[in-house]
Design a protein around this motif. Structure first.
Motif, PDB file in Angstrom:
ATOM      1  N   GLU A  92       0.837  -1.211   0.000  1.00 51.29           N
ATOM      2  CA  GLU A  92       0.000   0.000   0.000  1.00 51.29           C
ATOM      3  C   GLU A  92       0.868   1.255   0.000  1.00 51.29           C
ATOM      4  O   GLU A  92       0.580   2.234  -0.694  1.00 51.29           O
ATOM      5  CB  GLU A  92      -0.924  -0.013   1.216  1.00 51.29           C
ATOM      6  N   VAL A  93       1.948   1.220   0.781  1.00 51.75           N
ATOM      7  CA  VAL A  93       2.888   2.353   0.807  1.00 51.75           C
ATOM      8  C   VAL A  93       3.512   2.552  -0.578  1.00 51.75           C
ATOM      9  O   VAL A  93       3.637   3.679  -1.068  1.00 51.75           O
ATOM     10  CB  VAL A  93       3.991   2.131   1.861  1.00 51.75           C
TER      11      VAL A  93
ATOM     12  N   ASN B 131       2.204   1.686  -3.428  1.00 51.83           N
ATOM     13  CA  ASN B 131       1.161   2.204  -4.316  1.00 51.83           C
ATOM     14  C   ASN B 131       1.017   3.716  -4.169  1.00 51.83           C
ATOM     15  O   ASN B 131       0.860   4.444  -5.155  1.00 51.83           O
ATOM     16  CB  ASN B 131      -0.181   1.531  -4.025  1.00 51.83           C
ATOM     17  N   GLN B 132       1.063   4.190  -2.926  1.00 53.61           N
ATOM     18  CA  GLN B 132       0.968   5.622  -2.671  1.00 53.61           C
ATOM     19  C   GLN B 132       2.178   6.360  -3.251  1.00 53.61           C
ATOM     20  O   GLN B 132       2.046   7.462  -3.800  1.00 53.61           O
ATOM     21  CB  GLN B 132       0.854   5.893  -1.162  1.00 53.61           C
TER      22      GLN B 132
ATOM     23  N   LYS C 216       1.686   6.628  -6.965  1.00 54.71           N
ATOM     24  CA  LYS C 216       0.749   7.712  -7.274  1.00 54.71           C
ATOM     25  C   LYS C 216       1.433   9.072  -7.214  1.00 54.71           C
ATOM     26  O   LYS C 216       1.203   9.943  -8.051  1.00 54.71           O
ATOM     27  CB  LYS C 216      -0.428   7.691  -6.278  1.00 54.71           C
ATOM     28  N   SER C 217       2.285   9.241  -6.217  1.00 54.67           N
ATOM     29  CA  SER C 217       3.004  10.510  -6.067  1.00 54.67           C
ATOM     30  C   SER C 217       3.949  10.753  -7.235  1.00 54.67           C
ATOM     31  O   SER C 217       4.095  11.885  -7.714  1.00 54.67           O
ATOM     32  CB  SER C 217       3.796  10.520  -4.754  1.00 54.67           C
TER      33      SER C 217
ATOM     34  N   ASP D 204      -9.535  10.872  -8.263  1.00 55.70           N
ATOM     35  CA  ASP D 204      -8.642   9.889  -7.636  1.00 55.70           C
ATOM     36  C   ASP D 204      -7.372  10.563  -7.125  1.00 55.70           C
ATOM     37  O   ASP D 204      -6.843  10.195  -6.073  1.00 55.70           O
ATOM     38  CB  ASP D 204      -8.288   8.798  -8.656  1.00 55.70           C
ATOM     39  N   GLU D 205      -6.895  11.579  -7.863  1.00 61.13           N
ATOM     40  CA  GLU D 205      -5.690  12.297  -7.441  1.00 61.13           C
ATOM     41  C   GLU D 205      -5.916  13.040  -6.123  1.00 61.13           C
ATOM     42  O   GLU D 205      -4.985  13.221  -5.336  1.00 61.13           O
ATOM     43  CB  GLU D 205      -5.266  13.286  -8.538  1.00 61.13           C
TER      44      GLU D 205
ATOM     45  N   GLU E 162      -7.360  11.539  -1.045  1.00 65.45           N
ATOM     46  CA  GLU E 162      -7.023  11.718   0.375  1.00 65.45           C
ATOM     47  C   GLU E 162      -7.638  12.993   0.932  1.00 65.45           C
ATOM     48  O   GLU E 162      -8.184  12.998   2.045  1.00 65.45           O
ATOM     49  CB  GLU E 162      -5.505  11.733   0.556  1.00 65.45           C
TER      50      GLU E 162
END
Length: 319
Positions: A144-145, A147-148, A151-152, A192-193, A196
């Motif tokens: 998960e980390v 994946n984040q 994304k970044s 999605d961007e 958070e």
């Protein structure tokens, strides 16, 4: 008065542009700048300069047809190639040297391209390492980390691409595309961007698609919607709803937030401008709407902003 000026051609020596009075293809009179290029009385213009469009220019002059052209020309007296704008009107030839302007433009483009390339290179290496780690790690939390992080990295690539294209737009070096865009997919990518931030403020989105596709430059449309939605998220009250409507004429983003005072509406599209209330509400650069306005001006779109202070803002793009 006009006749006396043309008889005394020294009047035109005060002009920076080359000005030549022609008699068919021969120079009848010329100002100081023109003489520095080789346009002396009695000279044939074909003995002064040449280019790959010289045949067309000669034909236009012979037929006394007005024209304007920008191209590279080789001047025999200078033994040098210059980029010039040439206008012809009623036997007068006007030549403006654009060489230095073009060189500066090219330097800016090269700089922008080089910087974006240098920034993309480490990001590409980082993407490769992330891919390797994902293929060799099974722990859910670590994945998960990763994946984040991925994304970044994608977000950084998009920002670099945005900056490059905006710079190219400003320099007139970017040719907008006419893509067929799946608007639902594009807006979902934007949301999605910001997932958070949306979750942290417990915001809801009501999205209505009255059309499935739109013809536009996909990257430019993404940039426009991203900046408008970003502002809507920043300045919306917690647990409120943001509305997005897409139809054949426009895209509308409406929020329930702090709004904009009447005296500030014209200022919010200025670079780096942020109202006092905006500064208190959320961090930002003050560039979002200025970028949107700049893109709209270049692409021929209309930007319309309506707002009620402390109630909400509606931003509409007509394409």
């Amino acid at each position: 008065m006009q006749e006396s000026i043309t008889n005394d051609f020294s009047f035109f020596d005060n002009f920076d542009d080359a000005i030549i009075k022609l008699d068919f293809l021969k120079v009848k009179n010329s100002n100081k700048t023109a003489k520095s290029l080789g346009f002396f009385e009695g000279n044939e213009i074909l003995d002064v300069f040449t280019s790959n469009k010289i045949d067309e220019i000669t034909r236009w002059i012979i037929s006394n047809e007005s024209f304007k052209i920008e191209d590279k020309f080789y001047f025999f007296q200078l033994t040098d190639e210059r980029f010039v704008r040439i206008r012809y009107f009623q036997s007068y030839l006007f030549i403006k040297d654009l060489t230095e302007k073009v060189k500066v433009k090219e330097a800016k483009v090269n700089f922008t391209t080089s910087i974006s390339h240098e920034l993309f290179t480490p990001l590409s290496a980082l993407k490769g390492n992330l891919y390797f780690l994902r293929e060799n790690i099974s722990d859910k939390f670590t994945l998960e980390v990763l994946n984040q992080m991925e994304k970044s990295v994608r977000r950084m690539e998009r920002i670099i691409r945005q900056l490059k294209i905006i710079s190219m737009l400003e320099l007139g070096m970017y040719e907008p595309k006419n893509d067929i865009i799946d608007v639902e997919k594009l807006i979902n990518e934007v949301l999605d961007e910001f997932s958070e931030k949306i979750e942290s403020k417990k915001l809801k989105f009501s999205v209505e698609f009255k059309i499935d596709e739109v013809k536009f430059d996909s990257f430019m449309l993404y940039t426009i919607i991203k900046n408008i939605v970003s502002n809507a998220i920043k300045y919306s009250y917690e647990e409120s709803t943001i509305y997005i409507i897409v139809d054949k004429e426009s895209i509308t983003v409406k929020d329930n937030g702090i709004g904009i005072k009447k005296e500030d509406i014209k200022k919010v599209t200025e670079r780096f401008y942020r109202s006092k209330n905006a500064i208190k509400m959320a961090p930002g650069s003050g560039l979002g709407l200025s970028i949107v306005k700049h893109i709209c001006n270049i692409l021929g779109c209309k930007l319309d902003i309506k707002s009620d202070y402390l109630i909400g803002t509606e931003v509409k793009i007509y394409y």
